[in-house]
Scaffold this motif. Structure first.
Motif, PDB file in Angstrom:
ATOM      1  N   ARG A   9      -1.065 -21.053 -31.203  1.00  0.00           N
ATOM      2  CA  ARG A   9      -0.181 -20.715 -32.324  1.00  0.00           C
ATOM      3  C   ARG A   9      -0.326 -19.254 -32.728  1.00  0.00           C
ATOM      4  N   TYR A  10      -1.576 -18.778 -32.744  1.00  0.00           N
ATOM      5  CA  TYR A  10      -1.832 -17.446 -33.281  1.00  0.00           C
ATOM      6  C   TYR A  10      -1.565 -16.316 -32.281  1.00  0.00           C
ATOM      7  N   LEU A  11      -0.958 -16.648 -31.160  1.00  0.00           N
ATOM      8  CA  LEU A  11      -0.418 -15.605 -30.290  1.00  0.00           C
ATOM      9  C   LEU A  11       0.868 -15.019 -30.883  1.00  0.00           C
ATOM     10  N   CYS A  12       1.448 -15.740 -31.824  1.00  0.00           N
ATOM     11  CA  CYS A  12       2.675 -15.298 -32.491  1.00  0.00           C
ATOM     12  C   CYS A  12       2.308 -14.301 -33.590  1.00  0.00           C
ATOM     13  N   LEU A  13       2.955 -13.146 -33.587  1.00  0.00           N
ATOM     14  CA  LEU A  13       2.636 -12.103 -34.569  1.00  0.00           C
ATOM     15  C   LEU A  13       2.875 -12.569 -36.005  1.00  0.00           C
ATOM     16  N   ALA A  14       3.863 -13.435 -36.209  1.00  0.00           N
ATOM     17  CA  ALA A  14       4.132 -13.914 -37.562  1.00  0.00           C
ATOM     18  C   ALA A  14       2.961 -14.720 -38.102  1.00  0.00           C
ATOM     19  N   TYR A  15       2.360 -15.562 -37.238  1.00  0.00           N
ATOM     20  CA  TYR A  15       1.156 -16.283 -37.649  1.00  0.00           C
ATOM     21  C   TYR A  15       0.049 -15.292 -38.030  1.00  0.00           C
ATOM     22  N   PRO A  33       9.634  -7.909 -42.925  1.00  0.00           N
ATOM     23  CA  PRO A  33      10.485  -7.571 -41.777  1.00  0.00           C
ATOM     24  C   PRO A  33      10.095  -8.324 -40.510  1.00  0.00           C
ATOM     25  N   LEU A  34       8.795  -8.586 -40.316  1.00  0.00           N
ATOM     26  CA  LEU A  34       8.355  -9.307 -39.121  1.00  0.00           C
ATOM     27  C   LEU A  34       8.887 -10.739 -39.128  1.00  0.00           C
ATOM     28  N   LEU A  63       8.489 -16.376 -28.576  1.00  0.00           N
ATOM     29  CA  LEU A  63       8.186 -15.596 -29.774  1.00  0.00           C
ATOM     30  C   LEU A  63       6.820 -14.925 -29.691  1.00  0.00           C
ATOM     31  N   HIS A  64       6.221 -14.936 -28.523  1.00  0.00           N
ATOM     32  CA  HIS A  64       4.950 -14.242 -28.317  1.00  0.00           C
ATOM     33  C   HIS A  64       5.221 -12.811 -27.853  1.00  0.00           C
ATOM     34  N   PHE A  65       5.991 -12.099 -28.660  1.00  0.00           N
ATOM     35  CA  PHE A  65       6.339 -10.725 -28.312  1.00  0.00           C
ATOM     36  C   PHE A  65       5.310  -9.773 -28.921  1.00  0.00           C
ATOM     37  N   SER A  66       5.281  -8.564 -28.430  1.00  0.00           N
ATOM     38  CA  SER A  66       4.332  -7.551 -28.903  1.00  0.00           C
ATOM     39  C   SER A  66       4.970  -6.679 -29.986  1.00  0.00           C
ATOM     40  N   GLN A  67       4.161  -5.849 -30.608  1.00  0.00           N
ATOM     41  CA  GLN A  67       4.678  -4.899 -31.595  1.00  0.00           C
ATOM     42  C   GLN A  67       5.720  -3.977 -30.960  1.00  0.00           C
ATOM     43  N   ASP A  68       5.462  -3.532 -29.729  1.00  0.00           N
ATOM     44  CA  ASP A  68       6.412  -2.647 -29.048  1.00  0.00           C
ATOM     45  C   ASP A  68       7.751  -3.346 -28.812  1.00  0.00           C
ATOM     46  N   GLN A  69       7.693  -4.654 -28.493  1.00  0.00           N
ATOM     47  CA  GLN A  69       8.932  -5.388 -28.213  1.00  0.00           C
ATOM     48  C   GLN A  69       9.765  -5.606 -29.473  1.00  0.00           C
ATOM     49  N   MET A  70       9.154  -5.401 -30.635  1.00  0.00           N
ATOM     50  CA  MET A  70       9.922  -5.530 -31.876  1.00  0.00           C
ATOM     51  C   MET A  70      10.985  -4.448 -32.007  1.00  0.00           C
ATOM     52  N   GLN A  71      10.886  -3.433 -31.162  1.00  0.00           N
ATOM     53  CA  GLN A  71      11.907  -2.383 -31.188  1.00  0.00           C
ATOM     54  C   GLN A  71      13.194  -2.840 -30.505  1.00  0.00           C
ATOM     55  N   GLU A  72      13.121  -3.947 -29.756  1.00  0.00           N
ATOM     56  CA  GLU A  72      14.310  -4.458 -29.089  1.00  0.00           C
ATOM     57  C   GLU A  72      15.264  -5.038 -30.127  1.00  0.00           C
TER      58      GLU A  72
END
Length: 635
Positions: free
Chosen positions: A387-393, A216-217, A188-197
């Motif tokens: 933990r804070y590598l996760c965008l949701a955090y 949405p995130l 779940l350590h994906f980037s903003q760009d990977q959210m397009q997947e």
């Protein structure tokens, strides 16, 4: 006269071939009949672990979870344990509990990541060693991550190539552990760009936990994790198929479970149900159904904990239980299904996770969950770099800082209650604390007393604190705990003064602050920070501890005074850092500094931390460096 041999006609050849094939079929049937009549004397056991997932991410345990047909098929040919629990919500502590059958705070293996590996309790081995001595081929593929010293006799092989297929003799029984990391939090350590997947799971259709902001995130993150669980199901199916191909499926107990809870925010690393409640399905082989003594496809609500898993494997293998383990079998010759069904308690513990300290103990009895937060002034959202590598955090914290959270979603960044009581039937997300409700006063006291008895009877080594353990207890933590049980009881009683009515608490804390034992003073100061403003009558006494001989006592005084007074504390804080004598002592101090800076505006100058030459060598990739990088703004 030469006798000529007549040629074999085609018909004769066909008859011969048909007869030959029929013979082979008959021999095969006879072999199968013999095998069925004479099964192996001991079962094989396979553990399939998926990393970082709690039970509610699978449809088999929660209607809002992901479909998992292979795991569901296992359950149809086995037993589902609806109430299975990791004792700790993080991998190294959970895995050490599994492999030892011992509660981590009793044997000194409760900290993640460890500074040192501790020895096993005297006379006790990691349980696969007993299997191996009894003739089992023991393999692990491949994660270990133990906080205890592993003996050379534990695994026949532990590597990415380890498999039961490598055993020297096909008749040899085996115990195999297979870990799949496709559900690990790093997925779940994906980037903003990977959210397009796009995700296979529709984000609009997922159910978010009550404590999450509905964004949405967060929806995308949960949907993405459902996809990971479906991948795990495929991998589980692959192991089942290998056993079938090898003709071993009906000779093998196959366990599927998560190695602890996770992995969306407020799960892994936290002693809530989302961090402790794991999926557990055991496929029962045809040849050994009597060892399960349950109907295929059945479910049980009897509680099982990770300390029970090793003893259960030994019970299935027909081996005696070693002395010194805390767990009890839930399958096999030593398990009574009716008694297992009546089990209704689970014990949980959370200590240091990476660079973040927060001492929490839990007791679940039936549908009630009691949580004792011994350092409740630390919010759950206190910085943990990984933990804070996760965008949701990251988004959750940003929303809090912007003042956009309310209700349950805001709790993560606020001080916790010293004790919490949850009715999990009505409140599965643990957001409605009943501890102050008079209607539940009897339930609260019962569970508080029961947990208190558990901690003292262990005894719980976390009240010795890690910095002292590393210096004084590391050669034999279990014996150290037993020989210091009286002192540990005093420390627990001291910090628990904060639970008393204020008119009783303050005199007791004042007496504890005058104690000759620095660790009684330490826990008395923790009680002061727990009481907060209510402890202000003790401010002048607390101020004296800025000159205490014990640096960690000084830091606890700083922790209180910086929040609840105008006393100047920074010179004492910097001086204490310079007096640290080991890494966990220094890390404990940095935990206080990060808390004061992030939640109370306590300004610090990281360049003033001139302690590195004193503590050589410091692990250049260790937790102290992680804290310093965060304080310097490098993370």
């Amino acid at each position: 006269m030469t006798r000529l041999i007549p040629p074999v006609c085609a018909l004769t050849t066909a008859r011969f071939a048909a007869g030959f094939l029929a013979g082979l079929v008959l021999l095969s049937q006879m072999a199968a009949t013999a095998a069925a009549a004479d099964p192996p004397s001991r079962p094989n056991i396979v553990w399939i672990m998926s990393e970082d997932n709690s039970a509610d991410y699978l449809r088999h345990f929660d209607p809002d979870g992901a479909p998992a047909p292979n795991i569901e098929s296992m359950a149809a040919h086995g037993v589902t344990f609806d109430r299975a629990f990791s004792n700790a919500p993080v991998c190294s502590v959970a895995r050490t509990t599994l492999i030892t059958g011992c509660y981590a705070p009793r044997i000194g293996t409760q900290f993640h990541r460890r500074f040192v590996s501790v020895p096993m309790p005297e006379g006790l081995q990691m349980f696969p060693a007993y299997l191996r001595a009894a003739g089992y081929y023991t393999t692990n593929n491949s994660k270990e991550d133990y906080n205890a010293v592993k003996g050379s006799d534990v695994w026949s092989e532990s590597s990415r190539k380890a498999s039961w297929r490598n055993r020297p003799e096909e008749s040899m029984p085996f115990f195999h552990v297979q870990t799949f990391g496709d559900s690990h939090e790093s997925r779940l350590h994906f980037s903003q760009d990977q959210m397009q997947e796009p995700t296979q799971t529709d984000p609009a259709g997922v159910k978010l936990q009550a404590y999450f902001p509905d964004t949405p995130l967060f929806r995308y993150t949960r949907a993405r994790y459902h996809d990971r669980m479906m991948k795990i199901d495929e991998l589980v199916g692959g192991v089942i198929e290998q056993l079938r191909e090898d003709g071993q499926l009906e000779n093998t107990f196959v366990f599927y479970f998560g190695d602890h809870g996770g992995v969306l925010p407020r799960s892994k690393g936290y002693a809530y149900e989302a961090g402790l409640h794991v999926p557990l399905v055991v496929r029962v082989p045809d040849q050994f159904q009597s060892l399960a003594a349950r109907e295929l496809g059945s479910r049980t609500k009897g509680f099982v904990e990770f300390v029970d898993f090793g003893p259960t494997v030994l019970s299935l293998a027909g081996l005696e239980q070693p002395e010194g383990v805390d767990g009890k079998p839930f399958l096999g010759i030593d398990a009574d299904p009716e008694k297992v069904d009546r089990r209704d308690e689970a014990f949980g513990y959370a200590d240091r996770f990476d660079e973040k300290y927060d001492l929490v103990r839990t007791l679940r009895i039936g549908d009630f969950k009691y949580i004792r937060n011994f350092e409740p002034f630390y919010p759950d959202g206190l910085q943990n770099n990984y933990r804070y590598l996760c965008l949701a955090y990251q988004q959750w914290r940003e929303l809090y800082q912007q003042g956009k959270l309310s209700g349950a979603a805001k709790q993560f960044y606020e001080a916790k209650a010293p004790e919490a009581l949850y009715d999990l039937n009505a409140d599965p997300d643990e957001v409605n604390n009943l501890a102050s409700d008079p209607e539940y006063a009897t339930q609260l006291k019962q569970m508080r007393d029961q947990l208190d008895d558990r901690l003292k009877s262990l005894p719980d080594l976390s009240f010795v604190i890690e910095a002292v353990m590393v210096d004084e207890a590391i050669n034999n933590p279990t014996v150290f705990g037993e020989s210091h049980s009286g002192q540990i009881t005093r420390y627990i009683d001291t910090v628990n003064l904060a639970l008393l009515p204020i008119e009783e608490a303050l005199p007791g804390i004042q007496a504890a602050l005058d104690d000759a034992d620095p660790w009684v003073r330490y826990w008395a100061l923790v009680a002061c920070s727990t009481l907060g403003e209510a402890a202000k009558p003790l401010t002048s006494t607390i101020e004296k501890f800025l000159l205490d001989v014990e640096p960690l006592v000084v830091m606890r005084a700083v922790e209180y005074l910086a929040v609840h007074s105008d006393v100047e504390t920074k010179p004492s804080m910097y001086r204490s850092l310079e007096r640290a004598t080991n890494e966990p002592e220094l890390l404990r101090m940095l935990n206080t500094i990060v808390f004061l800076r992030d939640f109370h505006g306590y300004e610090v100058d990281p360049d003033r931390f001139q302690f590195l030459p004193v503590l050589t060598p410091i692990d250049p990739k260790g937790q102290v460096i992680h804290r310093l990088r965060y304080l310097k703004g490098e993370i």
